[in-house]
Design a protein around this motif. Sequence first.
Motif, PDB file in Angstrom:
ATOM      1  N   PHE A 174       5.806   2.841 -11.005  1.00 46.49           N
ATOM      2  CA  PHE A 174       5.274   4.127 -11.465  1.00 46.49           C
ATOM      3  C   PHE A 174       3.749   4.160 -11.393  1.00 46.49           C
ATOM      4  CE2 PHE A 174       9.402   4.067 -13.770  1.00 46.49           C
ATOM      5  CZ  PHE A 174       9.978   5.122 -13.058  1.00 46.49           C
ATOM      6  N   SER A 175       3.118   3.031 -11.635  1.00 44.32           N
ATOM      7  CA  SER A 175       1.663   2.944 -11.517  1.00 44.32           C
ATOM      8  C   SER A 175       1.234   3.206 -10.077  1.00 44.32           C
ATOM      9  CB  SER A 175       1.183   1.569 -11.964  1.00 44.32           C
ATOM     10  OG  SER A 175      -0.188   1.410 -11.706  1.00 44.32           O
ATOM     11  N   ALA A 176       1.945   2.633  -9.129  1.00 45.28           N
ATOM     12  CA  ALA A 176       1.628   2.841  -7.712  1.00 45.28           C
ATOM     13  C   ALA A 176       1.835   4.302  -7.320  1.00 45.28           C
ATOM     14  CB  ALA A 176       2.471   1.930  -6.842  1.00 45.28           C
ATOM     15  N   TRP A 177       2.907   4.917  -7.812  1.00 46.26           N
ATOM     16  CA  TRP A 177       3.161   6.334  -7.509  1.00 46.26           C
ATOM     17  C   TRP A 177       2.020   7.205  -8.035  1.00 46.26           C
ATOM     18  CZ3 TRP A 177       8.893   6.543  -9.475  1.00 46.26           C
ATOM     19  CH2 TRP A 177       9.719   5.946  -8.527  1.00 46.26           C
ATOM     20  N   TRP A 178       1.619   6.964  -9.289  1.00 45.56           N
ATOM     21  CA  TRP A 178       0.554   7.765  -9.880  1.00 45.56           C
ATOM     22  C   TRP A 178      -0.754   7.579  -9.127  1.00 45.56           C
ATOM     23  CZ3 TRP A 178      -1.584  11.672 -11.760  1.00 45.56           C
ATOM     24  CH2 TRP A 178      -2.874  11.619 -12.271  1.00 45.56           C
ATOM     25  N   LYS A 179      -1.127   6.328  -8.831  1.00 43.48           N
ATOM     26  CA  LYS A 179      -2.397   6.077  -8.151  1.00 43.48           C
ATOM     27  C   LYS A 179      -2.415   6.682  -6.753  1.00 43.48           C
ATOM     28  CE  LYS A 179      -3.894   2.172 -10.826  1.00 43.48           C
ATOM     29  NZ  LYS A 179      -4.438   0.835 -10.820  1.00 43.48           N
ATOM     30  N   ALA A 180      -1.293   6.670  -6.059  1.00 48.62           N
ATOM     31  CA  ALA A 180      -1.214   7.296  -4.737  1.00 48.62           C
ATOM     32  C   ALA A 180      -1.380   8.811  -4.853  1.00 48.62           C
ATOM     33  CB  ALA A 180       0.109   6.950  -4.060  1.00 48.62           C
ATOM     34  N   THR A 181      -0.721   9.410  -5.830  1.00 45.58           N
ATOM     35  CA  THR A 181      -0.846  10.854  -6.047  1.00 45.58           C
ATOM     36  C   THR A 181      -2.278  11.213  -6.430  1.00 45.58           C
ATOM     37  OG1 THR A 181       1.461  11.016  -6.718  1.00 45.58           O
ATOM     38  CG2 THR A 181       0.000  12.803  -7.420  1.00 45.58           C
ATOM     39  N   ILE A 185      -3.647  10.253   1.937  1.00 44.17           N
ATOM     40  CA  ILE A 185      -3.436   9.433   0.751  1.00 44.17           C
ATOM     41  C   ILE A 185      -3.460   7.983   1.207  1.00 44.17           C
ATOM     42  CG2 ILE A 185      -1.741   8.691  -0.968  1.00 44.17           C
ATOM     43  CD1 ILE A 185      -0.699  11.544  -1.017  1.00 44.17           C
ATOM     44  N   TYR A 186      -4.258   7.178   0.533  1.00 40.48           N
ATOM     45  CA  TYR A 186      -4.213   5.732   0.753  1.00 40.48           C
ATOM     46  C   TYR A 186      -4.559   5.041  -0.556  1.00 40.48           C
ATOM     47  CZ  TYR A 186      -4.889   1.005   2.240  1.00 40.48           C
ATOM     48  OH  TYR A 186      -4.770  -0.348   2.346  1.00 40.48           O
ATOM     49  N   GLN A 187      -3.712   4.109  -0.932  1.00 40.45           N
ATOM     50  CA  GLN A 187      -3.967   3.346  -2.143  1.00 40.45           C
ATOM     51  C   GLN A 187      -3.354   1.963  -1.988  1.00 40.45           C
ATOM     52  OE1 GLN A 187      -5.751   4.413  -4.898  1.00 40.45           O
ATOM     53  NE2 GLN A 187      -5.587   2.282  -5.523  1.00 40.45           N
ATOM     54  N   GLU A 188      -4.152   0.923  -2.212  1.00 37.92           N
ATOM     55  CA  GLU A 188      -3.601  -0.431  -2.219  1.00 37.92           C
ATOM     56  C   GLU A 188      -2.769  -0.598  -3.480  1.00 37.92           C
ATOM     57  OE1 GLU A 188      -6.510  -3.462  -1.675  1.00 37.92           O
ATOM     58  OE2 GLU A 188      -7.266  -2.558   0.168  1.00 37.92           O
ATOM     59  N   ARG A 189      -1.691  -1.335  -3.349  1.00 36.62           N
ATOM     60  CA  ARG A 189      -0.772  -1.504  -4.472  1.00 36.62           C
ATOM     61  C   ARG A 189      -1.084  -2.776  -5.247  1.00 36.62           C
ATOM     62  NH1 ARG A 189       5.806  -1.648  -4.443  1.00 36.62           N
ATOM     63  NH2 ARG A 189       5.985  -1.851  -6.689  1.00 36.62           N
ATOM     64  N   ASP A 190      -1.097  -2.652  -6.551  1.00 35.26           N
ATOM     65  CA  ASP A 190      -1.225  -3.803  -7.439  1.00 35.26           C
ATOM     66  C   ASP A 190       0.196  -4.282  -7.746  1.00 35.26           C
ATOM     67  OD1 ASP A 190      -1.674  -5.675  -9.394  1.00 35.26           O
ATOM     68  OD2 ASP A 190      -2.952  -4.396 -10.634  1.00 35.26           O
ATOM     69  N   LYS A 191       0.585  -5.383  -7.145  1.00 37.60           N
ATOM     70  CA  LYS A 191       1.964  -5.871  -7.260  1.00 37.60           C
ATOM     71  C   LYS A 191       2.318  -6.342  -8.664  1.00 37.60           C
ATOM     72  CE  LYS A 191       1.882  -7.307  -2.500  1.00 37.60           C
ATOM     73  NZ  LYS A 191       1.866  -8.417  -1.564  1.00 37.60           N
ATOM     74  N   GLU A 219       0.818  -1.210   0.000  1.00 28.89           N
ATOM     75  CA  GLU A 219       0.000   0.000   0.000  1.00 28.89           C
ATOM     76  C   GLU A 219       0.851   1.258   0.000  1.00 28.89           C
ATOM     77  OE1 GLU A 219      -2.127  -0.583   3.631  1.00 28.89           O
ATOM     78  OE2 GLU A 219      -0.343  -0.299   4.845  1.00 28.89           O
ATOM     79  N   ALA A 220       0.174   2.367  -0.279  1.00 28.36           N
ATOM     80  CA  ALA A 220       0.779   3.696  -0.166  1.00 28.36           C
ATOM     81  C   ALA A 220      -0.040   4.476   0.853  1.00 28.36           C
ATOM     82  CB  ALA A 220       0.764   4.407  -1.510  1.00 28.36           C
ATOM     83  N   ILE A 221       0.649   5.087   1.815  1.00 28.01           N
ATOM     84  CA  ILE A 221      -0.023   5.875   2.851  1.00 28.01           C
ATOM     85  C   ILE A 221       0.733   7.186   2.992  1.00 28.01           C
ATOM     86  CG2 ILE A 221      -0.595   6.017   5.300  1.00 28.01           C
ATOM     87  CD1 ILE A 221      -0.755   2.997   5.343  1.00 28.01           C
ATOM     88  N   GLY A 222      -0.021   8.292   3.055  1.00 30.35           N
ATOM     89  CA  GLY A 222       0.618   9.582   3.218  1.00 30.35           C
ATOM     90  C   GLY A 222      -0.386  10.698   3.349  1.00 30.35           C
ATOM     91  N   GLU A 223       0.045  11.905   2.955  1.00 30.08           N
ATOM     92  CA  GLU A 223      -0.791  13.090   3.084  1.00 30.08           C
ATOM     93  C   GLU A 223      -0.473  14.065   1.960  1.00 30.08           C
ATOM     94  OE1 GLU A 223      -1.971  16.306   6.566  1.00 30.08           O
ATOM     95  OE2 GLU A 223      -0.423  14.818   6.915  1.00 30.08           O
TER      96      GLU A 223
END
Length: 116
Positions: A86-93, A75-81, A18-22
């Motif tokens: 780059f896909s995870a970075w974009w989806k989190a943003t 910010i919260y996004q589950e990661r597709d492994k 996952e991605a977690i932030g603010e």
Amino acid sequence: MDGTVTDGNWQFTLTDDEAIGEMKFAYSDLKIQFLDSLTLEQGQGKLRIYTVGANLLAKNNNPRALSNRVVSRKIYQERDKRKFVFSAWWKATFSGLRSTLGFGRAKMPKGREEED
């Protein structure tokens, strides 16, 4: 989209799961425009209706008019492994942008909220 970005700051931690932030994203006079996917011209018909709806729902300014402070969102996004980082970075943003603009908030799983 039309408007002026005055400031932006976001950070998140990306793990294998996952991605977690603010995110703090300041802007003024935001106008959203849906475009035709083939011509990139202003959308007609259904796309025009989506444009009107999005502009009614979106917050036009951040900082908000009443509080005069920049609204910060999680910010919260589950990661597709299966996909590249780059896909995870974009989806989190995008998760932070979407919630900053007023289109819902990032939904963290229950039990995860208490840990932070």
